[in-house]
Scaffold this motif. Structure first.
Motif, PDB file in Angstrom:
ATOM      1  N   LEU A  12      -2.732   6.265   6.116  1.00  0.00           N
ATOM      2  CA  LEU A  12      -3.567   5.069   6.028  1.00  0.00           C
ATOM      3  C   LEU A  12      -4.344   4.909   7.321  1.00  0.00           C
ATOM      4  CD1 LEU A  12      -4.184   2.313   4.456  1.00  0.00           C
ATOM      5  CD2 LEU A  12      -2.347   1.343   5.854  1.00  0.00           C
ATOM      6  N   VAL A  65     -11.227   3.571  -2.005  1.00  0.00           N
ATOM      7  CA  VAL A  65     -10.645   3.943  -0.709  1.00  0.00           C
ATOM      8  C   VAL A  65     -10.598   2.733   0.219  1.00  0.00           C
ATOM      9  CG1 VAL A  65     -10.908   5.370   1.362  1.00  0.00           C
ATOM     10  CG2 VAL A  65     -11.413   6.337  -0.890  1.00  0.00           C
ATOM     11  N   ASP A  66     -11.731   2.026   0.327  1.00  0.00           N
ATOM     12  CA  ASP A  66     -11.847   0.923   1.277  1.00  0.00           C
ATOM     13  C   ASP A  66     -11.317  -0.384   0.700  1.00  0.00           C
ATOM     14  OD1 ASP A  66     -12.999   2.654   3.065  1.00  0.00           O
ATOM     15  OD2 ASP A  66     -15.057   2.163   2.474  1.00  0.00           O
ATOM     16  N   LEU A  67     -10.648  -1.155   1.564  1.00  0.00           N
ATOM     17  CA  LEU A  67     -10.082  -2.446   1.184  1.00  0.00           C
ATOM     18  C   LEU A  67     -10.342  -3.435   2.316  1.00  0.00           C
ATOM     19  CD1 LEU A  67      -6.629  -0.974   0.125  1.00  0.00           C
ATOM     20  CD2 LEU A  67      -8.346  -1.835  -1.486  1.00  0.00           C
ATOM     21  N   GLN A  99       0.818  -1.219   0.000  1.00  0.00           N
ATOM     22  CA  GLN A  99       0.000   0.000   0.000  1.00  0.00           C
ATOM     23  C   GLN A  99       0.852   1.270   0.000  1.00  0.00           C
ATOM     24  OE1 GLN A  99      -3.410   0.053  -0.350  1.00  0.00           O
ATOM     25  NE2 GLN A  99      -3.080  -2.138  -0.697  1.00  0.00           N
ATOM     26  N   ARG A 137      -4.935   8.064   2.078  1.00  0.00           N
ATOM     27  CA  ARG A 137      -5.332   7.518   0.776  1.00  0.00           C
ATOM     28  C   ARG A 137      -6.290   6.335   0.866  1.00  0.00           C
ATOM     29  NH1 ARG A 137       0.173   7.898   0.905  1.00  0.00           N
ATOM     30  NH2 ARG A 137       0.380   5.643   1.117  1.00  0.00           N
ATOM     31  N   SER A 138      -6.087   5.483   1.895  1.00  0.00           N
ATOM     32  CA  SER A 138      -6.821   4.216   1.924  1.00  0.00           C
ATOM     33  C   SER A 138      -7.296   3.878   3.323  1.00  0.00           C
ATOM     34  CB  SER A 138      -5.927   3.079   1.407  1.00  0.00           C
ATOM     35  OG  SER A 138      -5.444   3.350   0.115  1.00  0.00           O
TER      36      SER A 138
END
Length: 704
Positions: free
Chosen positions: A222, A311-313, A167, A257-258
């Motif tokens: 993050l 955005v979401d993981l 990431q 970012r994520s």
């Protein structure tokens, strides 16, 4: 056991059986080690440092510092120039060098294992490994549990460290973690440490505004969170709160970012699903107990998880193909390890910074000696990892010693008031560490819920978070520990990194309500307003004259505030900051000894003549009435117990006190109420904000 010949002093000694195998077996042994730690700190800490792995050695002095603002910049450096990795010391060495791979790291408790459902231990199972033992986690519902071994934990950490690198997270980056008390929280923080990124853990009870503020202050790239969790019978939709925070961050140009999301309430689908899942999974199917009835946890609904593509993981999808090997990032001993925010008197959070080498040594050493840890122990600290206690004495300290711990997601009285004692029996806990607030809460229900359980495994009891009044100490000692378990009443702060005042279980005569003596390398003093050191029994400012390896290094992004808060008032000393004076704890103890008082909190407030005076909040027992006569009785009791100088100026009836969701009294808020100052700062951690409104409405009439 009471100390023979010293009953008038109220002293207690640990049982001789504990002293026979203790690391520090006597008061004389403590005194000699303490003398060496103060007079020969380079040699004392240097010998302890040899117990850890260092990729390269430090070239200069072990410890360098300046505590005097008049002589330049405030700093502490421990083993600067040496390189190591704290995750390598906690996991790789325990697995590969010490051969503890199969030892349980955590007993974990959180999701259902009823008949007909996949067991939570399957989530941690290593393919082909049918023998590995695991760390124990205790969940919200009885029966919700899992375990993970040191080998399994190392593999999970390596996998997630690789995920973080994929990431784009690199050494020096900041990662925000906003999670319940689940094993992924431990995995995430250790994965950050493995690659040299700083973790900034935010207690899962904080609001979206508070989370946003902390993300922005530390410039995190993050966020790691979970879908949702239950706190007792209350559903906390964590992902929804996280999304609100991220929206606020986006509006303020955050570089984040994520967002990686653990499917916590949706674990069953995670375990059985083979395909990718980018949307919220369906509601969990009903689990049946052995009689075929629906269980309490199976009746609960799980909310749909809000999702932002791009955005979401999902955590489990990222972990699926991640390698179980990850070379650690070798860091300087003075590289930053983590940021942990604590509220200041202004309400603006302070980002406490701890560094790799010194924090590792101090957390490990205090854990070893304060809890007298031995390989066969099962240790349980009830604190949330969102606080410093969870960092030092649930994660870093225990793992550095190869300990087996219990990781608990639930509440002390859910689903019944015997929950804590049942867990102690279930896992044969030997060392138990909890908060005085929890002890006082359980005292209300009497001895019967405790005595339903054996508790024979217990050897050492501990308290943390706030002063413990003698009444609660004695109940803890006689009822919970049956008079055979020493109590380590520990005093320390987020800033100190570990215990600074504490008994040692087999060495220190105990006095109810007293944190007794300083830990190795810690030199305390009491100062008056003029900065003069006071001798003997005294009231004043608690300060420290020199650093220890684990002391904070700065406030993130604001070294000036660091120097002003902790060093400016008394040059040459570290001042314990916003903490309340030691005398207030004594007044609280005197108040709760009255038969009508269930709980008390005492703060100082300005006085036109005396400078400061005492403002007391008292919660009464059921059936008691708050009257002028009772107030006079309470004042008289304090005068008799302590002396006329301690007579309270103001006593306010408080049906409830403002507390965090973990049960800690928020004395910062009480000081504001006492001064009628409605600029409260951050109150997002208050369990019931209505309590504050009620207390403001019923304040005592004060002079100022």
């Amino acid at each position: 056991m009471a100390l023979p010949g010293a009953e008038g002093q109220g002293l207690f000694l640990p049982p001789p059986s504990l002293a026979r195998e203790a690391h520090v077996p006597s008061l004389a042994a403590y005194r000699e080690r303490y003398r060496r730690s103060v007079e020969e700190p380079q040699e004392f800490w240097g010998d302890i440092a040899k117990e850890f792995y260092w990729r390269s050695q430090h070239p200069g002095l072990f410890l360098k510092y300046n505590f005097d603002v008049t002589k330049g910049k405030i700093f502490t450096e421990c083993m600067k120039g040496a390189t190591t990795n704290i995750c390598y010391n906690l996991l790789d060495r325990n697995v590969n060098e010490k051969k503890l791979g199969d030892k349980i790291a955590f007993y974990c408790v959180s999701f259902p294992t009823e008949a007909g459902c996949e067991t939570s231990s399957d989530f941690f199972k290593v393919p082909g490994d049918k023998t590995s033992k695991t760390k124990n986690w205790e969940g919200n519902e009885p029966g919700d549990s899992a375990k993970i071994s040191y080998r399994e934990l190392l593999q999970k950490v390596c996998q997630f460290a690789n995920v973080l690198r994929e990431q784009g997270v690199k050494k020096g980056d900041r990662v925000s973690i906003y999670m319940p008390m689940i094993i992924e929280l431990v995995v995430a923080m250790l994965a950050c440490a493995r690659i040299g990124a700083l973790h900034s853990i935010v207690f899962a009870g904080f609001s979206a505004e508070s989370l946003c503020e902390r993300i922005l202050d530390s410039n995190c790239s993050l966020l790691i969170t979970a879908d949702a969790f239950y706190r007792g019978d209350k559903l906390i939709n964590l992902k929804q709160i996280a999304d609100e925070a991220l929206q606020k961050c986006k509006e303020k140009d955050s570089p984040l970012r994520s967002c990686i999301v653990v499917k916590h309430l949706g674990r069953e689908e995670e375990l059985v699903s083979d395909g990718p899942c980018s949307t919220s999974p369906p509601l969990k199917r009903l689990c049946q107990d052995v009689q075929g009835k629906e269980t309490e946890s199976s009746k609960r609904s799980r909310p749909k998880t809000p999702w932002s593509a791009g955005v979401d993981l999902w955590w489990h999808e990222l972990m699926k193909n991640a390698s179980k090997e990850c070379e650690p990032e070798w860091c300087d001993a003075e590289d930053e390890l983590f940021i942990l925010y604590t509220s200041g008197s202004t309400g603006k959070p302070k980002g406490i910074v701890h560094t790799v080498g010194g924090y590792m040594i101090f957390a490990a050493t205090t854990f070893k000696y304060v809890f007298d840890h031995h390989p066969a122990d099962v240790y349980w600290c009830t604190a949330d990892i969102g606080w410093i206690t969870g960092h030092s004495y649930l994660t870093y300290g225990p793992l550095a010693n190869g300990a087996t711990s219990v990781l608990f997601e639930g509440l002390p009285i859910y689903p019944d008031v015997g929950r804590m004692w049942s867990i102690i029996d279930k896992y044969q806990v030997t060392k138990f560490y909890t908060a005085p607030t929890a002890i006082r809460l359980l005292m209300k229900y009497g001895e019967e819920p405790v005595q339903k359980y054996s508790r024979k495994s217990l050897k050492v009891l501990g308290t943390v978070g706030e002063p413990i009044n003698p009444e609660a100490w004695l109940w803890y000692y006689w009822v919970v520990g049956e008079g055979r378990c020493p109590i380590v009443d520990t005093f320390w702060q987020t800033e100190t990194g570990g215990h600074v005042l504490t008994p040692l279980p087999a060495a220190t005569p105990m006095k109810p309500g007293s944190a007794t003596f300083p830990f190795f390398g810690v030199v305390p003093a009491i100062l008056n307003e003029c900065g003069e050191e006071l001798e003997g029994e005294a009231e004043g400012y608690l300060v420290f004259k020199q650093p220890w390896p684990g002391i904070m290094r700065t406030l993130y992004g604001n070294h000036q505030r660091f120097e002003t808060t902790y060093f400016k008032k008394f040059p040459g000393y570290y001042v314990t900051g916003d903490g309340h004076l030691l005398s207030t704890a004594e007044v609280e103890s005197a108040l709760v000894e009255h038969a009508a008082v269930a709980e008390a909190a005492v703060v100082s407030r300005p006085h036109p003549v005396k400078g400061e005076c005492l403002y007391c909040f008292v919660t009464l027992r059921d059936g008691s009435e708050f009257t002028k006569a009772l107030m006079q009785e309470l004042r008289k009791q304090v005068r008799e117990k302590i002396g006329p100088i301690a007579t309270p100026d103001y006593i306010q009836h408080a049906p409830s006190l403002p507390k965090t969701r973990s049960g800690k009294i928020m004395r910062r808020i009480l000081r504001k109420i006492a001064k009628n100052d409605r600029e409260l700062g951050d109150i997002s951690t208050v369990a019931d904000p209505a309590v504050i409104t009620h207390l403001f409405s019923n304040r005592c009439e004060t002079v100022l």
